[in-house]
Design an enzyme around this catalytic site. Structure first.
Site, mmCIF file in Angstrom:
data_model
loop_
_atom_site.group_PDB
_atom_site.id
_atom_site.type_symbol
_atom_site.label_atom_id
_atom_site.label_comp_id
_atom_site.label_asym_id
_atom_site.label_seq_id
_atom_site.Cartn_x
_atom_site.Cartn_y
_atom_site.Cartn_z
ATOM 1 N N GLU A 57 -67.532 -43.356 -32.827
ATOM 2 C CA GLU A 57 -66.168 -42.813 -32.939
ATOM 3 C C GLU A 57 -65.169 -43.570 -32.070
ATOM 4 O O GLU A 57 -63.990 -43.677 -32.419
ATOM 5 C CB GLU A 57 -66.138 -41.323 -32.580
ATOM 6 C CG GLU A 57 -66.804 -40.406 -33.603
ATOM 7 C CD GLU A 57 -68.278 -40.193 -33.333
ATOM 8 O OE1 GLU A 57 -68.868 -40.955 -32.531
ATOM 9 O OE2 GLU A 57 -68.855 -39.263 -33.932
ATOM 10 N N PHE B 126 -72.317 -24.178 -30.354
ATOM 11 C CA PHE B 126 -72.938 -25.490 -30.538
ATOM 12 C C PHE B 126 -71.867 -26.544 -30.848
ATOM 13 O O PHE B 126 -71.038 -26.350 -31.719
ATOM 14 C CB PHE B 126 -73.963 -25.427 -31.676
ATOM 15 C CG PHE B 126 -74.584 -26.767 -31.963
ATOM 16 C CD1 PHE B 126 -75.378 -27.395 -31.003
ATOM 17 C CD2 PHE B 126 -74.368 -27.415 -33.173
ATOM 18 C CE1 PHE B 126 -75.931 -28.639 -31.248
ATOM 19 C CE2 PHE B 126 -74.925 -28.657 -33.427
ATOM 20 C CZ PHE B 126 -75.709 -29.270 -32.460
ATOM 21 N N GLN B 127 -71.910 -27.605 -30.100
ATOM 22 C CA GLN B 127 -70.971 -28.730 -30.248
ATOM 23 C C GLN B 127 -69.513 -28.326 -30.062
ATOM 24 O O GLN B 127 -68.610 -28.913 -30.645
ATOM 25 C CB GLN B 127 -71.171 -29.451 -31.586
ATOM 26 C CG GLN B 127 -72.514 -30.175 -31.624
ATOM 27 C CD GLN B 127 -72.640 -31.173 -32.740
ATOM 28 O OE1 GLN B 127 -72.042 -31.026 -33.793
ATOM 29 N NE2 GLN B 127 -73.430 -32.209 -32.515
ATOM 30 N N LYS C 246 -63.336 -25.243 -37.802
ATOM 31 C CA LYS C 246 -63.995 -25.329 -39.103
ATOM 32 C C LYS C 246 -63.423 -24.325 -40.104
ATOM 33 O O LYS C 246 -63.165 -24.664 -41.260
ATOM 34 C CB LYS C 246 -65.494 -25.087 -38.922
ATOM 35 C CG LYS C 246 -66.273 -25.268 -40.200
ATOM 36 C CD LYS C 246 -67.769 -25.131 -39.986
ATOM 37 C CE LYS C 246 -68.502 -25.459 -41.289
ATOM 38 N NZ LYS C 246 -69.948 -25.261 -41.167
ATOM 39 N N MET D 200 -64.680 -62.379 -15.928
ATOM 40 C CA MET D 200 -63.544 -62.020 -15.091
ATOM 41 C C MET D 200 -64.011 -61.414 -13.770
ATOM 42 O O MET D 200 -63.466 -61.702 -12.704
ATOM 43 C CB MET D 200 -62.640 -61.033 -15.846
ATOM 44 C CG MET D 200 -61.342 -60.732 -15.147
ATOM 45 S SD MET D 200 -60.407 -62.225 -14.802
ATOM 46 C CE MET D 200 -59.225 -62.207 -16.144
#
Ligand code: TPP
Lengths: 165, 566
Positions: B50, B112-113, B162, B468
């Protein structure tokens, strides 16, 4: 500390949405501006709140704070009213325990300043006082050290009162 | 007409002209993914992480000027977006991030989540929403796009539970309207412009700093017209690269920590610095006290909170840059500054960029890339030494050709930026310049390149170091190398595993031919350039140092005509 550092009172009008207050407070923390107090409450417009902030800031920091608050989408207006025609008030609740003599003394002081005694029993009293933050400061500081106490100050709320601005 | 939340999201995307979205599915966004099948006009690209979805949306937006869109599920999907959102925020890039969340009645119960992505993203979004009422959804979507791409642009996140995807409403999309607390900056006040014009007319050694704001405001033509009218050299910030054609003789290139010497020195020698859409980032200014020491500062910015934030300014102009410069152009007369121009040319002559001989350097690679496409291709960079060399040696003639994470300096953004850009600009040549460190952070997106035949050419500069950081350890920690040597997989096999052509180059002699070979391939290519391990970026201003104490390239051995120290 810069010579222009002093306590400033800022008021703002904000739209109430999920996360609005969180966003405001998060911005102060993230940018390292320290808040002495923040007070939010309903106002004359449904769906909006007035929020008063008190900060110690120099001129440069003040400008930054005003800009950063203004930048939030929900903020409709923001203004430093420290030097404007305005009223500033704070409320304090104190619950005191100790000798009745000292409680009486504190109670008289409270009434003299225009406050109220809310409860008074043997050895314990609850009082309320509203006034300029300095007055509140003074009242709290002058409570006898012999009294035990719980103190809750609300922090300042303020309104611009110049009708011609 | 009654529509579900999922239908409203898809209709909203279509309404805003979104043709590509970058996302990753999960439990709570199932209703949206199901609805997506009915909307072939909106292509969903299945990213492999993501974070890269957010970077692709960001790269798409940087290359096109339009809003990029990414999508993630709740919990880990949403938190994976965070780096990408923060990157876009720091660089004021317009993206809209849509996240799913658990059912509205389960919010706050550690379902959940579940994660509080609104809370998490608060300081890294321009604005964000948690939509718990389906009736609010059409208005929120319209406002999200409006906020993202207006005023000072930036990421906007819309978190949708949802059950809101399946709930129905008859509410339609409203017209976007500025809300009370969000006033679009327009024309600056006259007095500010008058003061800026007065300072410009009085200046003998003026310099313009072109920032990304000039590109975001689409004011680059006006900027050039102003520079030409005033005979005023133009330095640019990292993100201002391409704001003026790099081949123009007023264009000095990037100033600052790893900028070119001439623009950095010119700012120090100027009597007037006019910043057009830059926020005076510390990488540009070095120690702010001594930045442009002898100069008056004029700061044009769309965001008043930028004024006085970093440097002290003598004149601030708040508003949209395009009408601001248009108006300023009418307030100033043509000027010539032959002496000043000669001084600046002296800096350029005495302190040019150098590509050393006797080895194969990243500088060879970027110079060859420039020679091959004449600054006409879009290049994205990752973060590190190669990024600075890209800014120095790649010379775009137009804005939106140089995509780089400036403010956050996010390693791993190079490849997803290029992919996003290619989706936005399919007809343009697109290169991703990466180091071996950053490339290994997001190389899983090679799968996206293969799957959609995304014709991005990856220019992987492999120095076997986190270059770097190694440079800083060499210069400031007595070469005590600590965790900066980095191994790589066999990139030929990696490319093969992903089904992508591979080109390898090990010497400076073959670099032009190898770049030509890569350009001739239709579709994605991974080009690995095995370069010197310990090459350093110069010029350099040590962190917190003054831009007056620029360290010049030790390879630069020229007699100076200006008496500047080496
Ligand atoms: C996500 C992230 N982690 C760490 C850093 C710190 N950092 C900046 S540049 C750099 C080294 C980059 O190495 P490489 O990708 O090989 O590029 P090079 O400098 O060699 O061109 C690191 C670790 C960063 N910018 N971003």
């Amino acid at each position: 500390m810069s010579p222009t550092t002093r306590t400033r009172t800022i008021t703002s009008l904000v739209q109430n949405e999920s996360g609005t207050l969180n966003r405001l407070v998060s911005m102060f923390r993230r940018r390292g501006f320290s808040l002495n107090s923040l007070n939010a409450g309903d106002c004359e417009r449904p769906g909006y709140s007035r929020v008063t902030f008190v900060i110690d800031a120099d001129d440069g920091t003040l400008g930054q704070v005003l800009n950063q608050v203004e930048r939030l989408i929900e903020v409709v207006e923001v203004e430093d009213i420290t030097d404007e025609t305005s009223v500033t008030r704070e409320l304090v609740l104190v619950h005191l325990f100790g000798s009745d003599i000292e409680l009486n003394r504190a109670g008289l002081e409270c009434i003299a300043k225009g406050g109220k005694i809310l409860t008074f029993e043997q050895g314990a009293a609850t009082m309320e006082l509203s006034g300029e933050p300095d007055e509140i400061e003074e009242f709290v500081a002058n409570i006898s050290p012999q009294l035990q106490r719980t103190v809750h100050r609300t922090g300042a709320i303020a309104l611009h009162t110049n009708p011609w601005r | 007409m009654e529509r579900t939340g999922a239908q409203i999201v898809m209709a909203g995307l279509k309404r805003h002209g979104v043709k590509t979205i970058f996302g990753y599915p999960g439990g709570v966004v199932l209703p949206l993914y199901d609805e997506m099948l009915n909307w072939p006009e909106v292509e969903h690209i299945l990213v492999r992480h993501e974070q890269c979805g957010a970077h692709m949306a960001d790269g798409y937006a940087r290359a096109t000027g339009e809003v990029g869109v990414c999508l993630a599920t709740s919990g880990p999907g949403a938190t994976n977006l965070v780096t990408g959102i923060a990157t876009a925020m720091m660089d004021s890039v317009p993206i809209v991030c849509i996240t799913g969340n658990v059912n509205s009645w389960a919010i706050g119960k550690d379902a959940f989540q579940e994660t509080d992505i609104q809370g998490i993203s608060l300081p890294i979004t321009k604005h964000n929403y948690l939509v718990t009422d389906i009736n609010d959804l059409p208005g929120v979507l319209v406002e999200a796009f409006y906020l993202a791409n207006s005023g000072r642009k930036g990421p906007v996140l819309v978190d949708i539970p949802k059950d809101v995807f399946t709930a129905k409403t008859t509410n339609d999309f409203p017209e976007p309207e500025p809300r009370e607390g969000y006033i679009l900056p327009g024309m600056p006040v006259e007095s500010e412009l008058d003061e800026a014009a007065r300072l410009l007319m009085a200046a003998e050694r003026p310099i313009i700093i072109a920032g990304q704001g000039a590109i975001a405001a689409e004011a680059t033509e006006e900027l050039l017209a102003l520079a030409e009218k005033l005979d005023c050299p133009v330095a640019n910030t990292l993100l201002g690269t391409g704001a003026v054609p790099r081949s123009h003789d007023l264009s000095l290139g990037m100033a600052g920590m790893h900028g070119e010497a001439a623009p950095t020195m010119a700012i120090q020698a100027a009597d007037l610095v006019v910043s057009l859409g830059s926020r005076f980032d510390d990488r540009l200014t070095g120690a702010t006290k001594s930045f442009g020491e002898g100069a008056k500062m004029v700061h044009f910015d769309i965001d008043p909170s930028e004024h006085g934030k970093a440097v002290h300014t003598h004149c601030t102009v708040t508003g949209h840059l395009k009408p601001a410069i248009q108006s300023l152009l009418k307030k100033v007369d043509s000027k010539k500054h032959p002496e000043w121009r000669a001084t600046v040319s002296g800096f350029q002559k005495d302190f040019p960029l150098v590509v050393p001989e006797g080895g194969f350097f990243t500088r060879h690679v970027i110079s060859a890339l420039q020679a091959a496409n004449k600054g006409d291709a879009i290049i994205s960079t990752d973060v590190g030494q190669h990024q600075m060399w890209s800014a120095q040696f790649y010379r775009p003639e137009e804005p939106r050709k140089f995509l780089s994470s400036g403010g956050l300096g996010t390693m791993g953004c190079g490849v997803p930026y290029a992919i996003g850009a290619k989706f936005g600009c399919p007809d343009q040549e697109v290169w991703a310049v990466c180091g071996d460190g950053g490339f290994q952070m997001t190389l899983q997106e090679l799968a996206v390149m293969k799957e959609h035949n995304v014709g991005v050419k990856i220019c992987l500069c492999n120095n076997s170091f986190l270059g770097m950081v190694r440079q800083w350890q060499e210069l400031f920690f007595e070469k005590r190398y600590s965790s900066v040597a980095i191994t790589s997989p066999d990139y030929a096999k990696l490319a093969e595993a992903y089904g992508i052509p591979y080109v390898r180059c090990e010497t400076a002699e073959e670099v032009d031919a190898k770049i030509a070979e890569a350009r001739a391939i239709d579709g994605p290519v991974l080009c690995e350039f095995v370069v010197e391990m310990e090459e350093n970026v110069y010029p350099m201003v040590p962190a917190g140092g003054s831009n007056s104490d620029l360290i010049q390239d030790p390879d630069l051995k020229v007699k100076t005509s200006t008496g500047g120290q080496q």
